[in-house]
Design a protein around this motif. Structure first.
Motif, PDB file in Angstrom:
ATOM      1  N   ASN A  73      -4.254 -10.296 -14.526  1.00  0.00           N
ATOM      2  CA  ASN A  73      -3.949 -10.697 -13.158  1.00  0.00           C
ATOM      3  C   ASN A  73      -3.594  -9.505 -12.277  1.00  0.00           C
ATOM      4  N   PHE A  74      -2.722  -8.602 -12.779  1.00  0.00           N
ATOM      5  CA  PHE A  74      -2.292  -7.477 -11.933  1.00  0.00           C
ATOM      6  C   PHE A  74      -3.405  -6.446 -11.753  1.00  0.00           C
ATOM      7  N   ASP A  75      -4.361  -6.366 -12.686  1.00  0.00           N
ATOM      8  CA  ASP A  75      -5.524  -5.492 -12.492  1.00  0.00           C
ATOM      9  C   ASP A  75      -6.395  -6.010 -11.346  1.00  0.00           C
ATOM     10  N   VAL A  76      -6.566  -7.334 -11.289  1.00  0.00           N
ATOM     11  CA  VAL A  76      -7.332  -7.947 -10.196  1.00  0.00           C
ATOM     12  C   VAL A  76      -6.630  -7.688  -8.865  1.00  0.00           C
ATOM     13  N   GLU A  77      -5.312  -7.884  -8.836  1.00  0.00           N
ATOM     14  CA  GLU A  77      -4.551  -7.629  -7.608  1.00  0.00           C
ATOM     15  C   GLU A  77      -4.751  -6.188  -7.151  1.00  0.00           C
ATOM     16  N   TRP A  78      -4.661  -5.261  -8.085  1.00  0.00           N
ATOM     17  CA  TRP A  78      -4.797  -3.840  -7.747  1.00  0.00           C
ATOM     18  C   TRP A  78      -6.201  -3.521  -7.229  1.00  0.00           C
ATOM     19  N   MET A  79      -7.236  -4.018  -7.922  1.00  0.00           N
ATOM     20  CA  MET A  79      -8.606  -3.745  -7.500  1.00  0.00           C
ATOM     21  C   MET A  79      -8.877  -4.287  -6.108  1.00  0.00           C
ATOM     22  N   PHE A  80      -8.429  -5.526  -5.844  1.00  0.00           N
ATOM     23  CA  PHE A  80      -8.690  -6.089  -4.526  1.00  0.00           C
ATOM     24  C   PHE A  80      -7.936  -5.309  -3.450  1.00  0.00           C
ATOM     25  N   LEU A  81      -6.725  -4.880  -3.744  1.00  0.00           N
ATOM     26  CA  LEU A  81      -5.957  -4.088  -2.782  1.00  0.00           C
ATOM     27  C   LEU A  81      -6.719  -2.816  -2.407  1.00  0.00           C
ATOM     28  N   GLN A  82      -7.271  -2.115  -3.412  1.00  0.00           N
ATOM     29  CA  GLN A  82      -7.991  -0.869  -3.127  1.00  0.00           C
ATOM     30  C   GLN A  82      -9.260  -1.134  -2.310  1.00  0.00           C
ATOM     31  N   ILE A  83      -9.978  -2.200  -2.653  1.00  0.00           N
ATOM     32  CA  ILE A  83     -11.188  -2.541  -1.904  1.00  0.00           C
ATOM     33  C   ILE A  83     -10.833  -2.909  -0.471  1.00  0.00           C
ATOM     34  N   ARG A  84      -9.775  -3.684  -0.299  1.00  0.00           N
ATOM     35  CA  ARG A  84      -9.346  -4.093   1.046  1.00  0.00           C
ATOM     36  C   ARG A  84      -8.943  -2.883   1.875  1.00  0.00           C
ATOM     37  N   ARG A  85      -8.206  -1.925   1.271  1.00  0.00           N
ATOM     38  CA  ARG A  85      -7.776  -0.724   1.983  1.00  0.00           C
ATOM     39  C   ARG A  85      -8.975   0.057   2.507  1.00  0.00           C
ATOM     40  N   ARG A  86     -10.013   0.199   1.673  1.00  0.00           N
ATOM     41  CA  ARG A  86     -11.179   0.987   2.067  1.00  0.00           C
ATOM     42  C   ARG A  86     -12.112   0.216   2.988  1.00  0.00           C
ATOM     43  N   SER A  87     -11.932  -1.086   3.082  1.00  0.00           N
ATOM     44  CA  SER A  87     -12.800  -1.919   3.920  1.00  0.00           C
ATOM     45  C   SER A  87     -12.211  -2.160   5.302  1.00  0.00           C
ATOM     46  N   ILE A  88     -10.914  -2.414   5.367  1.00  0.00           N
ATOM     47  CA  ILE A  88     -10.269  -2.804   6.622  1.00  0.00           C
ATOM     48  C   ILE A  88      -9.251  -1.773   7.102  1.00  0.00           C
ATOM     49  N   GLY A  89      -8.563  -1.141   6.180  1.00  0.00           N
ATOM     50  CA  GLY A  89      -7.568  -0.147   6.569  1.00  0.00           C
ATOM     51  C   GLY A  89      -6.320  -0.241   5.719  1.00  0.00           C
ATOM     52  N   ASP A  90      -5.438   0.736   5.902  1.00  0.00           N
ATOM     53  CA  ASP A  90      -4.248   0.861   5.063  1.00  0.00           C
ATOM     54  C   ASP A  90      -3.063   0.045   5.541  1.00  0.00           C
ATOM     55  N   THR A  91      -3.213  -0.683   6.638  1.00  0.00           N
ATOM     56  CA  THR A  91      -2.058  -1.431   7.141  1.00  0.00           C
ATOM     57  C   THR A  91      -2.368  -2.921   7.264  1.00  0.00           C
ATOM     58  N   THR A  92      -1.330  -3.712   7.121  1.00  0.00           N
ATOM     59  CA  THR A  92      -1.407  -5.146   7.377  1.00  0.00           C
ATOM     60  C   THR A  92      -0.096  -5.566   8.008  1.00  0.00           C
ATOM     61  N   THR A  93      -0.095  -6.681   8.723  1.00  0.00           N
ATOM     62  CA  THR A  93       1.117  -7.159   9.382  1.00  0.00           C
ATOM     63  C   THR A  93       1.634  -8.398   8.664  1.00  0.00           C
ATOM     64  N   LEU A  94       2.889  -8.334   8.222  1.00  0.00           N
ATOM     65  CA  LEU A  94       3.534  -9.467   7.567  1.00  0.00           C
ATOM     66  C   LEU A  94       4.594 -10.041   8.490  1.00  0.00           C
ATOM     67  N   ARG A  95       4.895 -11.319   8.309  1.00  0.00           N
ATOM     68  CA  ARG A  95       5.892 -11.996   9.137  1.00  0.00           C
ATOM     69  C   ARG A  95       7.036 -12.494   8.252  1.00  0.00           C
ATOM     70  N   PHE A  96       8.243 -12.244   8.711  1.00  0.00           N
ATOM     71  CA  PHE A  96       9.425 -12.644   7.956  1.00  0.00           C
ATOM     72  C   PHE A  96      10.387 -13.410   8.840  1.00  0.00           C
ATOM     73  N   LYS A  97      11.167 -14.280   8.201  1.00  0.00           N
ATOM     74  CA  LYS A  97      12.280 -14.962   8.870  1.00  0.00           C
ATOM     75  C   LYS A  97      13.516 -14.812   8.002  1.00  0.00           C
ATOM     76  N   HIS A  98      14.689 -14.993   8.611  1.00  0.00           N
ATOM     77  CA  HIS A  98      15.919 -15.038   7.824  1.00  0.00           C
ATOM     78  C   HIS A  98      15.865 -16.261   6.910  1.00  0.00           C
ATOM     79  N   LYS A  99      16.363 -16.103   5.701  1.00  0.00           N
ATOM     80  CA  LYS A  99      16.389 -17.214   4.771  1.00  0.00           C
ATOM     81  C   LYS A  99      17.247 -18.334   5.326  1.00  0.00           C
ATOM     82  N   ASN A 100      16.664 -19.535   5.387  1.00  0.00           N
ATOM     83  CA  ASN A 100      17.344 -20.730   5.920  1.00  0.00           C
ATOM     84  C   ASN A 100      17.753 -20.571   7.381  1.00  0.00           C
TER      85      ASN A 100
END
Length: 245
Positions: A73-100
């Protein structure tokens, strides 16, 4: 007349669990369509199947070719991350809220925080070592790490479905050993393996649970400040879906 083909760059990365060097290309419009359709479905299984298909497409031509379905599972996660980085870029935007909706001072705060994450800093977190579970001083099991679909099945049935969990656990056993005596799982029946697992005591089965709960995963610690209440917040982001879905 045949239309021209655009040459694509090739990149290289190392499979975390094996150290094997793999060449890959960025994903194209056709792969992006596969991913977008899966994301629009909202179905976890379709998203994971799309991930496997994209890795398969973007690594085609390697000798020997990747057994994508059989990858940890973690090999798949790593491979997709590298492909995504080289395809779209090194940054992504995440959204967070305070818990509860409450910050650490107990004050309500409903602010949604957008945080830009540098994907080049995301690592596989965890001790990657030969997966062996020692049940007693002499008896133990040599395991393999579960695939994406197996890991998904374990997570789905974590609160119940003991029989399904046992089935996945059993499928990840390569060898059961007692001292120097080895019992390859492929030489045992499904009933024999299940009887062995059902014969473990609570402490021994907890060791099996710990193996699956503590498997390596994509991980990044993110610290940011809430613009509404000024509180510094820390998040541990884990798993591929946490970064992109």
């Amino acid at each position: 007349m045949a239309l021209p083909k655009i040459d694509l760059p090739l990149y290289n990365t190392e499979i975390p669990s094996t150290g094997r060097q793999i060449n890959f290309r960025p994903f194209l419009v056709k792969e992006e369509k596969i991913l977008l359709m899966a994301l629009e479905s909202g179905k976890e299984e379709e998203i994971h199947n799309a991930t496997l298909q994209i890795i398969r497409n973007c690594t085609a031509g390697n000798e020997p070719e990747l057994d994508v379905e059989g990858m940890a599972n973690f090999d798949v996660e790593w491979m997709f991350l590298q492909i995504r980085r080289r395809s779209i870029g090194d940054t992504t935007t995440l959204r967070f809220k305070h818990k509860n909706g409450i910050n650490n001072k107990g004050v309500p705060c409903d602010n949604t925080m957008k945080v830009e994450v540098d994907l080049s800093e995301v690592e596989v977190h965890g001790d990657i070592k030969p997966p062996v579970i020692h049940l007693t001083d002499t008896v133990g099991m040599k395991m393999r790490y579960p695939t994406v679909l197996e890991a998904m099945s374990i997570a789905k049935d974590a609160s119940g479905g003991v029989d399904k969990i046992l089935t996945v656990v059993a499928s990840c056993i390569e060898i059961i050993f007692d001292g120097d005596e080895m019992f390859p799982a492929k030489n045992s029946t499904e009933k024999e393996i299940n009887d062995f697992l059902e014969g473990l005591n609570t402490e021994q089965f907890q060791k099996v649970n710990d193996f699956f709960n503590n498997m390596p995963r994509l991980h990044k610690k993110i610290r940011h400040q809430c613009k509404k209440c000024d509180e510094m917040i820390e998040h541990n982001v884990e798993g591929l879906s946490s970064f992109f879905v």
